[in-house]
Design an enzyme around this catalytic site. Structure first.
Site, PDB file in Angstrom:
ATOM      1  N   SER A 143     -16.212  -2.855  -9.652  1.00  0.00           N
ATOM      2  CA  SER A 143     -17.250  -1.957  -9.153  1.00  0.00           C
ATOM      3  C   SER A 143     -18.475  -2.010 -10.050  1.00  0.00           C
ATOM      4  O   SER A 143     -18.370  -2.259 -11.258  1.00  0.00           O
ATOM      5  CB  SER A 143     -16.698  -0.526  -9.125  1.00  0.00           C
ATOM      6  OG  SER A 143     -17.725   0.423  -8.959  1.00  0.00           O
ATOM      7  N   ALA A 144     -19.629  -1.733  -9.453  1.00  0.00           N
ATOM      8  CA  ALA A 144     -20.860  -1.647 -10.239  1.00  0.00           C
ATOM      9  C   ALA A 144     -20.851  -0.451 -11.177  1.00  0.00           C
ATOM     10  O   ALA A 144     -21.715  -0.358 -12.057  1.00  0.00           O
ATOM     11  CB  ALA A 144     -22.068  -1.570  -9.303  1.00  0.00           C
ATOM     12  N   TYR A 178     -13.114   7.142 -13.493  1.00  0.00           N
ATOM     13  CA  TYR A 178     -12.919   6.105 -12.474  1.00  0.00           C
ATOM     14  C   TYR A 178     -13.525   4.781 -12.929  1.00  0.00           C
ATOM     15  O   TYR A 178     -12.863   3.731 -12.911  1.00  0.00           O
ATOM     16  CB  TYR A 178     -13.548   6.529 -11.138  1.00  0.00           C
ATOM     17  CG  TYR A 178     -13.767   5.375 -10.200  1.00  0.00           C
ATOM     18  CD1 TYR A 178     -12.690   4.729  -9.602  1.00  0.00           C
ATOM     19  CD2 TYR A 178     -15.056   4.904  -9.926  1.00  0.00           C
ATOM     20  CE1 TYR A 178     -12.885   3.642  -8.755  1.00  0.00           C
ATOM     21  CE2 TYR A 178     -15.256   3.830  -9.086  1.00  0.00           C
ATOM     22  CZ  TYR A 178     -14.169   3.199  -8.502  1.00  0.00           C
ATOM     23  OH  TYR A 178     -14.373   2.121  -7.670  1.00  0.00           O
ATOM     24  N   ARG A 181     -28.550  15.888  -8.334  1.00  0.00           N
ATOM     25  CA  ARG A 181     -27.144  15.926  -8.717  1.00  0.00           C
ATOM     26  C   ARG A 181     -27.019  15.314 -10.113  1.00  0.00           C
ATOM     27  O   ARG A 181     -27.557  14.235 -10.370  1.00  0.00           O
ATOM     28  CB  ARG A 181     -26.315  15.117  -7.713  1.00  0.00           C
ATOM     29  CG  ARG A 181     -24.824  15.134  -7.934  1.00  0.00           C
ATOM     30  CD  ARG A 181     -24.098  14.514  -6.756  1.00  0.00           C
ATOM     31  NE  ARG A 181     -24.574  13.156  -6.467  1.00  0.00           N
ATOM     32  CZ  ARG A 181     -24.139  12.418  -5.453  1.00  0.00           C
ATOM     33  NH1 ARG A 181     -23.239  12.916  -4.623  1.00  0.00           N
ATOM     34  NH2 ARG A 181     -24.616  11.200  -5.253  1.00  0.00           N
ATOM     35  N   PRO A 182     -26.327  15.978 -11.037  1.00  0.00           N
ATOM     36  CA  PRO A 182     -26.223  15.433 -12.398  1.00  0.00           C
ATOM     37  C   PRO A 182     -25.629  14.032 -12.405  1.00  0.00           C
ATOM     38  O   PRO A 182     -24.666  13.742 -11.681  1.00  0.00           O
ATOM     39  CB  PRO A 182     -25.283  16.419 -13.109  1.00  0.00           C
ATOM     40  CG  PRO A 182     -25.393  17.684 -12.326  1.00  0.00           C
ATOM     41  CD  PRO A 182     -25.630  17.270 -10.911  1.00  0.00           C
ATOM     42  N   ASP A 184     -27.002  11.107 -11.472  1.00  0.00           N
ATOM     43  CA  ASP A 184     -27.507  10.115 -10.524  1.00  0.00           C
ATOM     44  C   ASP A 184     -28.664   9.322 -11.147  1.00  0.00           C
ATOM     45  O   ASP A 184     -29.672   9.905 -11.558  1.00  0.00           O
ATOM     46  CB  ASP A 184     -28.006  10.789  -9.239  1.00  0.00           C
ATOM     47  CG  ASP A 184     -26.884  11.091  -8.268  1.00  0.00           C
ATOM     48  OD1 ASP A 184     -25.775  10.542  -8.457  1.00  0.00           O
ATOM     49  OD2 ASP A 184     -27.108  11.863  -7.322  1.00  0.00           O
ATOM     50  N   ASP A 216       0.868  -1.183   0.000  1.00  0.00           N
ATOM     51  CA  ASP A 216       0.000   0.000   0.000  1.00  0.00           C
ATOM     52  C   ASP A 216       0.902   1.229   0.000  1.00  0.00           C
ATOM     53  O   ASP A 216       1.876   1.282   0.757  1.00  0.00           O
ATOM     54  CB  ASP A 216      -0.891  -0.010   1.254  1.00  0.00           C
ATOM     55  CG  ASP A 216      -2.103   0.896   1.140  1.00  0.00           C
ATOM     56  OD1 ASP A 216      -1.917   2.090   0.836  1.00  0.00           O
ATOM     57  OD2 ASP A 216      -3.233   0.418   1.374  1.00  0.00           O
ATOM     58  N   LYS A 265     -11.813   0.879 -14.071  1.00  0.00           N
ATOM     59  CA  LYS A 265     -12.236  -0.453 -13.632  1.00  0.00           C
ATOM     60  C   LYS A 265     -12.563  -1.335 -14.835  1.00  0.00           C
ATOM     61  O   LYS A 265     -12.194  -2.520 -14.882  1.00  0.00           O
ATOM     62  CB  LYS A 265     -13.448  -0.345 -12.707  1.00  0.00           C
ATOM     63  CG  LYS A 265     -13.181   0.296 -11.360  1.00  0.00           C
ATOM     64  CD  LYS A 265     -12.269  -0.567 -10.503  1.00  0.00           C
ATOM     65  CE  LYS A 265     -12.155  -0.025  -9.089  1.00  0.00           C
ATOM     66  NZ  LYS A 265     -11.222  -0.816  -8.250  1.00  0.00           N
ATOM     67  N   ASN A 302      -4.109   7.156   0.606  1.00  0.00           N
ATOM     68  CA  ASN A 302      -5.457   7.417   1.119  1.00  0.00           C
ATOM     69  C   ASN A 302      -5.829   6.365   2.157  1.00  0.00           C
ATOM     70  O   ASN A 302      -6.961   5.882   2.203  1.00  0.00           O
ATOM     71  CB  ASN A 302      -6.476   7.425  -0.025  1.00  0.00           C
ATOM     72  CG  ASN A 302      -7.832   7.956   0.412  1.00  0.00           C
ATOM     73  OD1 ASN A 302      -7.907   8.810   1.288  1.00  0.00           O
ATOM     74  ND2 ASN A 302      -8.896   7.448  -0.170  1.00  0.00           N
ATOM     75  N   ASN A 326     -19.295   9.637  -0.222  1.00  0.00           N
ATOM     76  CA  ASN A 326     -20.380   8.653  -0.160  1.00  0.00           C
ATOM     77  C   ASN A 326     -21.351   8.958   0.973  1.00  0.00           C
ATOM     78  O   ASN A 326     -21.007   9.626   1.954  1.00  0.00           O
ATOM     79  CB  ASN A 326     -19.799   7.246  -0.006  1.00  0.00           C
ATOM     80  CG  ASN A 326     -18.919   6.862  -1.181  1.00  0.00           C
ATOM     81  OD1 ASN A 326     -19.224   7.195  -2.325  1.00  0.00           O
ATOM     82  ND2 ASN A 326     -17.811   6.200  -0.896  1.00  0.00           N
ATOM     83  N   ASP A 384       4.411   1.747  -4.027  1.00  0.00           N
ATOM     84  CA  ASP A 384       3.432   2.193  -5.011  1.00  0.00           C
ATOM     85  C   ASP A 384       3.469   1.226  -6.194  1.00  0.00           C
ATOM     86  O   ASP A 384       4.554   0.828  -6.639  1.00  0.00           O
ATOM     87  CB  ASP A 384       3.780   3.614  -5.462  1.00  0.00           C
ATOM     88  CG  ASP A 384       2.641   4.284  -6.211  1.00  0.00           C
ATOM     89  OD1 ASP A 384       2.171   3.712  -7.218  1.00  0.00           O
ATOM     90  OD2 ASP A 384       2.240   5.388  -5.803  1.00  0.00           O
TER      91      ASP A 384
END
Length: 341
Positions: free
Chosen positions: A127-128, A151, A294-295, A297, A34, A155, A38, A201, A61
């Site tokens: 991720s979904a 992002y 929110r744009p 969604d 790691d 994925k 973050n 989130n 990294d």
């Protein structure tokens, strides 16, 4: 399954640390890589306190290919769990090259290092978001793919790389775990989600409002075509999610090639349902106000988790009240996250 030596990239992060804890509890040996950009090494100190076994941490990294190769020279790994990556949707829109370099190039370095030592077993944290805005609900693994932001596209690119590798090189076993909305914390309250800055989130934002770190929650729109007008999402307890990774590791030898699996509950909760459940956990209402939409969604997104039960023998067990109670226990005990100690 017999004990294995597992490399966990991003293992000091939110989902990674919970998975490391479950791997250690199941008797596996864990090596964490790691860069701590973050995340906090304190999470692994706490994992060690809970399990009695602190995993080895290498601050490397994935963009440092030589540093990564040195890790593979030190250990004889049986499998890799790959969590490491930048993950903020909004930030990815503002800094797309940073996301492509970090997530995609870092994964290329990892896969080249694996292939260099003949290691071909990987569980990937997907991720979904790879589904974009789903056209049908619940979302199945064979739904059209089309991420809507950098992002999500990183994925999807990594998924494509793993599919291509598995198709071209015999012996690869890759499980792509597409998860929906991880929330909650370990029931001990010792490890949990510790976002840098203002949370992106819903659940960590709600809990920071409850703890007084933030003034109120803005609910983005209450005029969607849903029962209470707010967006619906499939929230999954992070411990259930971690156990899904162990189930994938347990079955990986039976899954030659590349296989995508949703990890979700199959049950959607609206924003207001989450706010109400959080209020029950906290013991008082969560201050919130209704704001404009929110744009981007989607009104509702939730998984069809049947493949996970059929292929991995896994299903989510913890409901929204447990998610909120465990998340609040973490937030209340660690009001400033890992900096609280």
């Amino acid at each position: 399954m017999p004990p294995q030596t597992v490399l966990v990239t991003g293992g000091a992060g939110y989902i990674g640390s919970h998975t490391v804890l479950e791997l250690l509890g199941a008797g596996h040996d864990v090596i964490v890589v790691d860069n701590l950009s973050n995340s906090s090494p304190v999470s692994l100190d706490r994992v060690g306190q809970i399990t009695g076994r602190r995993p080895a941490l290498h601050e490397v990294d994935l963009l440092d290919s030589n540093g990564l190769l040195s890790i593979f020279e030190q250990y004889d790994f049986d499998a890799v769990m790959h969590f490491a990556g930048l993950k903020a949707v909004g930030e990815s829109v503002e800094q797309p090259l940073r996301y492509y370099r970090n997530n995609v190039v870092g994964t290329i370095n990892l896969l080249e290092a694996m292939e260099g030592v003949g290691l071909r077993r990987i569980v990937f944290s997907s991720s979904a978001t790879v589904y974009g805005e789903p056209s049908q609900l619940p979302v199945r693994e064979d739904a059209p793919l089309g991420a809507l932001n950098p992002y999500g596209r990183t994925k999807l690119m990594i998924e494509d790389m793993l599919r291509d590798i598995a198709a071209s090189i015999p012996g690869w076993h890759a499980v792509l775990l597409r998860y929906f909305n991880p929330v909650g914390a370990h029931p001990s309250g010792r490890i949990g989600e510790d976002p840098a800055g203002i949370p992106n989130n819903l659940m960590p934002f709600v809990m920071q409002v409850a703890s007084g770190r933030l003034d109120e929650l803005a609910v983005f729109g209450d005029d969607y075509d849903t029962p209470d007008g707010t967006c619906i999402r499939d929230y999954i307890h992070v411990v259930d999610l971690a156990l899904g990774h162990l189930a994938a590791l347990d079955r990986i030898d039976r899954l030659e090639g590349c296989h995508a699996v949703n990890l979700g509950t199959g049950r959607g909760y609206s924003v207001l349902e989450v706010v109400e459940a959080a209020g029950r956990a906290v013991g008082e209402p969560i201050p919130h106000r209704i704001g404009p939409r929110r744009p981007g969604d989607a009104p509702a997104v939730y998984a069809d988790p049947s493949t996970a039960e059929r292929v991995l023998g896994w299903r989510a067990e913890r409901d929204l009240d447990v998610m909120c109670a465990d998340h609040w226990r973490w937030q209340r005990s660690n009001p400033d996250g890992y900096r609280s100690q």
